[in-house]
Design a protein around this motif. Sequence first.
Motif, PDB file in Angstrom:
ATOM      1  N   ASN A 134       0.468 -22.231  39.234  1.00 41.05           N
ATOM      2  CA  ASN A 134      -0.458 -21.136  40.786  1.00 41.05           C
ATOM      3  C   ASN A 134       0.377 -20.821  41.258  1.00 41.05           C
ATOM      4  O   ASN A 134       0.402 -19.583  41.318  1.00 41.05           O
ATOM      5  CB  ASN A 134      -1.308 -22.148  41.075  1.00 41.05           C
TER       6      ASN A 134
ATOM      7  N   ALA B 131       1.974 -17.570  39.492  1.00 45.40           N
ATOM      8  CA  ALA B 131       1.350 -16.317  38.651  1.00 45.40           C
ATOM      9  C   ALA B 131       1.701 -16.137  40.269  1.00 45.40           C
ATOM     10  O   ALA B 131       1.430 -14.746  40.449  1.00 45.40           O
ATOM     11  CB  ALA B 131      -0.446 -16.940  39.131  1.00 45.40           C
TER      12      ALA B 131
ATOM     13  N   LEU C 249       0.253 -11.932  39.286  1.00 40.81           N
ATOM     14  CA  LEU C 249      -1.005 -11.425  39.023  1.00 40.81           C
ATOM     15  C   LEU C 249      -1.964 -11.524  39.707  1.00 40.81           C
ATOM     16  O   LEU C 249      -2.283 -12.185  40.639  1.00 40.81           O
ATOM     17  CB  LEU C 249      -1.200 -13.023  38.119  1.00 40.81           C
TER      18      LEU C 249
ATOM     19  N   THR D 110      -6.167 -14.354  39.613  1.00 38.53           N
ATOM     20  CA  THR D 110      -5.895 -15.479  38.803  1.00 38.53           C
ATOM     21  C   THR D 110      -6.699 -16.701  37.962  1.00 38.53           C
ATOM     22  O   THR D 110      -7.260 -17.033  39.083  1.00 38.53           O
ATOM     23  CB  THR D 110      -4.422 -16.544  38.502  1.00 38.53           C
ATOM     24  N   THR D 111      -7.436 -17.292  36.837  1.00 38.76           N
ATOM     25  CA  THR D 111      -8.539 -18.259  37.257  1.00 38.76           C
ATOM     26  C   THR D 111      -7.113 -19.564  35.867  1.00 38.76           C
ATOM     27  O   THR D 111      -6.588 -19.262  34.543  1.00 38.76           O
ATOM     28  CB  THR D 111      -9.479 -18.090  36.701  1.00 38.76           C
ATOM     29  N   ILE D 112      -6.486 -20.567  36.491  1.00 46.97           N
ATOM     30  CA  ILE D 112      -5.482 -21.468  35.490  1.00 46.97           C
ATOM     31  C   ILE D 112      -6.872 -22.551  34.663  1.00 46.97           C
ATOM     32  O   ILE D 112      -7.739 -23.102  35.518  1.00 46.97           O
ATOM     33  CB  ILE D 112      -4.946 -21.418  36.001  1.00 46.97           C
TER      34      ILE D 112
ATOM     35  N   ILE E  97      -4.378 -19.517  30.798  1.00 48.86           N
ATOM     36  CA  ILE E  97      -4.257 -18.603  32.423  1.00 48.86           C
ATOM     37  C   ILE E  97      -5.113 -16.611  31.523  1.00 48.86           C
ATOM     38  O   ILE E  97      -4.562 -16.054  31.141  1.00 48.86           O
ATOM     39  CB  ILE E  97      -2.789 -18.390  32.271  1.00 48.86           C
TER      40      ILE E  97
ATOM     41  N   PHE F 184      -6.150 -13.922  33.674  1.00 53.01           N
ATOM     42  CA  PHE F 184      -5.803 -12.651  35.083  1.00 53.01           C
ATOM     43  C   PHE F 184      -5.841 -11.592  34.763  1.00 53.01           C
ATOM     44  O   PHE F 184      -5.934 -10.401  34.043  1.00 53.01           O
ATOM     45  CB  PHE F 184      -3.861 -12.627  35.409  1.00 53.01           C
TER      46      PHE F 184
END
Length: 126
Positions: free
Chosen positions: A46, A49, A54, A57-59, A68, A70
């Motif tokens: 995070n 990112a 980015l 973003t979703t991790i 990841i 984005f």
Amino acid sequence: MRKEIDKQGRTLYIFHRGVAQGGNVYVHKTKGESIKERDRLRNALNKQAAELDLIDTTIKVYNTIIFIFFHMPKKLSQLELENSIQETIKPFGNWDEENAFMAIYDPQERFIRKDLERWGCNYDDG
């Protein structure tokens, strides 16, 4: 940059000099071993990112694989992004030499859920 939703429910990224849609996903798995300190890895990614700017973003960190999702800013190259992620994840596991970087339809949660389901992962578990 501003965002709008188009007629198909996809995100439109409206920049000063253009419009973009869709996103990318970076996928990297370990050599079969569990990822060490999953929460610390998620926090490190995070932070990375945010430093790379980015967008959306979703991790997702699972036992042996990370995703990841984005939208990538135009100023960032794919090689720079991959190198940066690989440096960040190095202390958290024994990573495979190969990774995947591919386009996705949209980085909204509902589309990510479908992608992860297709790849055999549950969104809520990561």
